[in-house]
Design an enzyme around this catalytic site. Structure first.
Site, PDB file in Angstrom:
ATOM      1  N   THR A   1      42.641  39.927  49.105  1.00  0.00           N
ATOM      2  CA  THR A   1      43.854  39.826  48.307  1.00  0.00           C
ATOM      3  C   THR A   1      44.315  41.218  47.924  1.00  0.00           C
ATOM      4  O   THR A   1      43.504  42.081  47.583  1.00  0.00           O
ATOM      5  CB  THR A   1      43.622  38.977  47.038  1.00  0.00           C
ATOM      6  OG1 THR A   1      44.830  38.942  46.283  1.00  0.00           O
ATOM      7  CG2 THR A   1      42.503  39.532  46.181  1.00  0.00           C
TER       8      THR A   1
ATOM      9  N   GLU B   1      41.745  33.931  44.802  1.00  0.00           N
ATOM     10  CA  GLU B   1      40.508  33.774  44.033  1.00  0.00           C
ATOM     11  C   GLU B   1      40.210  32.330  43.654  1.00  0.00           C
ATOM     12  O   GLU B   1      39.120  32.028  43.154  1.00  0.00           O
ATOM     13  CB  GLU B   1      40.567  34.630  42.762  1.00  0.00           C
ATOM     14  CG  GLU B   1      40.467  36.120  43.015  1.00  0.00           C
ATOM     15  CD  GLU B   1      41.823  36.791  43.222  1.00  0.00           C
ATOM     16  OE1 GLU B   1      41.899  38.019  43.092  1.00  0.00           O
ATOM     17  OE2 GLU B   1      42.819  36.076  43.523  1.00  0.00           O
TER      18      GLU B   1
ATOM     19  N   LYS C   1      55.864  39.384  43.201  1.00  0.00           N
ATOM     20  CA  LYS C   1      55.519  38.356  44.176  1.00  0.00           C
ATOM     21  C   LYS C   1      56.765  38.005  44.968  1.00  0.00           C
ATOM     22  O   LYS C   1      57.657  37.327  44.486  1.00  0.00           O
ATOM     23  CB  LYS C   1      54.952  37.118  43.480  1.00  0.00           C
ATOM     24  CG  LYS C   1      54.037  36.296  44.365  1.00  0.00           C
ATOM     25  CD  LYS C   1      53.310  35.258  43.551  1.00  0.00           C
ATOM     26  CE  LYS C   1      52.183  34.623  44.374  1.00  0.00           C
ATOM     27  NZ  LYS C   1      51.453  33.595  43.607  1.00  0.00           N
TER      28      LYS C   1
ATOM     29  N   TRP D   1      52.080  39.376  47.502  1.00  0.00           N
ATOM     30  CA  TRP D   1      52.013  40.314  46.383  1.00  0.00           C
ATOM     31  C   TRP D   1      52.462  41.721  46.798  1.00  0.00           C
ATOM     32  O   TRP D   1      52.202  42.175  47.908  1.00  0.00           O
ATOM     33  CB  TRP D   1      50.581  40.422  45.866  1.00  0.00           C
ATOM     34  CG  TRP D   1      50.025  39.195  45.234  1.00  0.00           C
ATOM     35  CD1 TRP D   1      49.060  38.380  45.746  1.00  0.00           C
ATOM     36  CD2 TRP D   1      50.367  38.625  43.970  1.00  0.00           C
ATOM     37  NE1 TRP D   1      48.785  37.360  44.883  1.00  0.00           N
ATOM     38  CE2 TRP D   1      49.571  37.477  43.783  1.00  0.00           C
ATOM     39  CE3 TRP D   1      51.277  38.979  42.966  1.00  0.00           C
ATOM     40  CZ2 TRP D   1      49.652  36.698  42.643  1.00  0.00           C
ATOM     41  CZ3 TRP D   1      51.358  38.196  41.836  1.00  0.00           C
ATOM     42  CH2 TRP D   1      50.552  37.069  41.683  1.00  0.00           C
TER      43      TRP D   1
END
Length: 536
Positions: free
Chosen positions: A180, A325, A433, A438
């Protein structure tokens, strides 16, 4: 009877009890190929066997750079269920970001689609750990000339044994890995165990969850490199649903024709995909009569889109929230029995929020001191989450990613009501976003400040009709300098992915500072948050 929860049990079930069910795949050249769960299962076993023959050790990471297609699905199970780790890579990253991630993961094998050959060829000299490069297709003379020792997916299958057995694995062993970005510093890896993926498949697919059934035809438009396509490949195998893999052609008209041709009943993707689909339906005149539901996540769902799908096409949009996550399903917007008596407007407004957690997930709000806040639908706080498929620590890091009492801080500011319905109000770390991806404001600011004509800069998320949010940089010029906006934007090229380049650079005399000397981004959003809108 006790049996380990492993992903091999999912594909074994699909292969044995849903073997004739179609798996449809749009290939890189636009052609359509038809397979089945029986063939996918057999080829996944061949992949496992072939990796054994190559000497790839148990637990080794094997990366993929690929679209949503049949071969990628085979790799999901052939690698992970075979005792190794399926590491999906985002092809939208810059070469430097890819090199960092591949080296950090210490990947030993890199599988890639033909369309990414030019990118991979440039990466090869910089990768320290990759021993085998595999083009996902038949033998290709041009590709072989670009990468020494290149292997080919279809030939690799021929060396594998379709009758090989899935290994008896510890259910806590790793099966998949995603990285990420969006936080400060380097991307972080989130590694998923067999247990967490199976529990995510079960908990996330309840009637009030994704509710995928064997009678469904499911089209995951969300990329397989984006948090395992939200778990759809695993869930579809568990229930034996027909899968339609759209490949690289994700424009609205292509998706509309694919939905009509394959009678898709459920599709999943980010809002920008569905904006394109609405345009594609209008331009083609196609009525998606088979399509009953779409699941929307990655960024906020525009209320106007929800109404248009429901009122014009009879399609129910289901809002969901999650992150890398969280594997990713954290909430899904399904109504309760009591909501059946709500007037239509109130019910529609409720459907606009991010929904409520399924079994397996728990949410709470806390204040800055860590004290839990009430779930009254009004009080805003920092959103924290825990559960069976929530991250405990990042890959390669010994320290925990959790609070002292065992919760993961999402970085979002939100409200919760008594029924658990979640509304994301803001992002505490000011991350942008855009279209479900992101963008780090810190990275954008550091690049701007590196320009010799810029003294200081702040990046904010500006509202955007198509992408939900896009980056805008407020820049303070060096005294006496008169920088050009296009020159500053061009300065970003090659330093970040093209889609991360700010849409606007606006020059200001000074940035508003708070008492601690930090830039007051809330104030900047008030002033410049609408500059990309038509009236901005």
């Amino acid at each position: 009877m006790w049996q380990a929860l492993t992903t091999g049990s999912l594909i074994a079930h699909a292969e044995k009890y849903h073997g004739d069910t179609d798996v449809v795949s749009v290939e890189g050249d636009g052609s359509l190929s038809r397979s089945s769960w029986r063939e996918v299962g057999a080829n996944a076993r061949r992949i496992k066997s072939a990796l054994d023959r190559l000497g790839v050790a148990a637990g080794a990471r094997c990366a993929t750079i690929a679209w949503n297609n049949r071969r990628h699905l085979e790799l999901y199970f052939g690698i992970g269920s075979g005792g190794r780790v399926t590491h999906t890579m985002n092809p939208r990253l810059t070469p430097d970001q890819m090199i960092y991630i591949l080296d950090h993961a210490a990947d030993e094998v890199l599988f890639f689609d033909r369309s990414f050959l030019p990118v991979v060829a440039k990466l090869v000299p910089h990768l320290r750990s990759v021993r085998h490069f595999v083009l996902m297709g038949p033998r290709d003379a041009e590709a072989a000339g670009l990468i020494t020792g290149l292997l080919f997916h279809d030939e690799l299958l021929e060396t594998g044994d379709p009758a090989t057995e899935w290994p008896d694995l510890d259910e806590t062993a790793p099966a998949a890995l995603c990285y990420t970005s969006g936080t400060t510093g380097h991307p972080k890896g989130v590694q998923y165990s067999h247990r967490s993926l199976v529990l995510h498949s079960l908990g996330g697919n309840q009637p009030d969850g994704l509710a995928i059934a064997a009678r469904d035809t499911v089209m995951p438009v969300v990329p397989m490199f984006h948090v395992n396509a939200w778990g759809v490949p695993y869930i579809a195998a568990a229930v034996g649903a027909k899968l339609v893999m759209p490949g690289p052609k994700l424009d609205g008209e292509s998706l509309a024709r694919l939905i009509e041709a394959e009678q898709v009943t459920l599709a999943l993707g980010v809002p920008t995909i569905w904006m394109g689909l609405l345009a594609g339906l209008k331009s083609t005149g196609i009525k998606p009569v088979s399509l009953k539901r779409t699941v929307v996540g990655g960024s906020a769902l525009p209320p106007s889109m929800l109404r248009e799908f429901r009122e014009t096409y009879g399609v129910d949009l289901i809002h969901a929230w999650g992150m890398t996550e969280t594997s990713p399903l954290g909430t899904l917007n399904q109504l309760l029995q009591k909501h059946g008596t709500l007037e239509e407007g109130a019910r529609h407004r409720l459907r606009e929020c991010q929904g409520r957690p399924p079994w397996g997930v728990d949410l709470r709000l806390v204040d800055e001191a860590g004290h839990e806040l009430p779930r009254d639908g009004k009080t805003q706080g920092e959103l924290q989450i825990r559960g069976h498929w929530i991250v405990e620590s990042y890959f390669g890091q010994e320290e925990t990613a959790l609070t002292l009492d065992g919760w993961f801080d999402t970085g979002d500011v939100a409200t919760l009501d008594a029924d658990g319905y979640l509304v994301i109000r803001d992002r505490s770390k000011d991350i942008i976003k855009s279209g479900g991806e992101w963008i780090s404001t810190v990275e954008l600011e550091n690049i701007a400040i590196a320009h010799p004509q810029i003294a200081n800069a702040a990046a904010i998320a500006a509202r955007h009709l198509k992408w939900d949010e896009r980056p805008v940089v407020l820049a303070v010029p060096v005294a006496g300098e008169t920088p050009d906006e296009q020159d500053i934007r061009a300065f970003y090229e090659g330093k970040v992915a093209h889609w991360q380049v700010p849409d606007r650079v606006i020059f200001v005399e000074a940035l508003p500072l708070g008492a601690t000397g930090k830039v007051m981004k809330a104030k900047l959003r008030e002033l410049y948050g609408d500059v990309l809108l038509p009236e901005g």
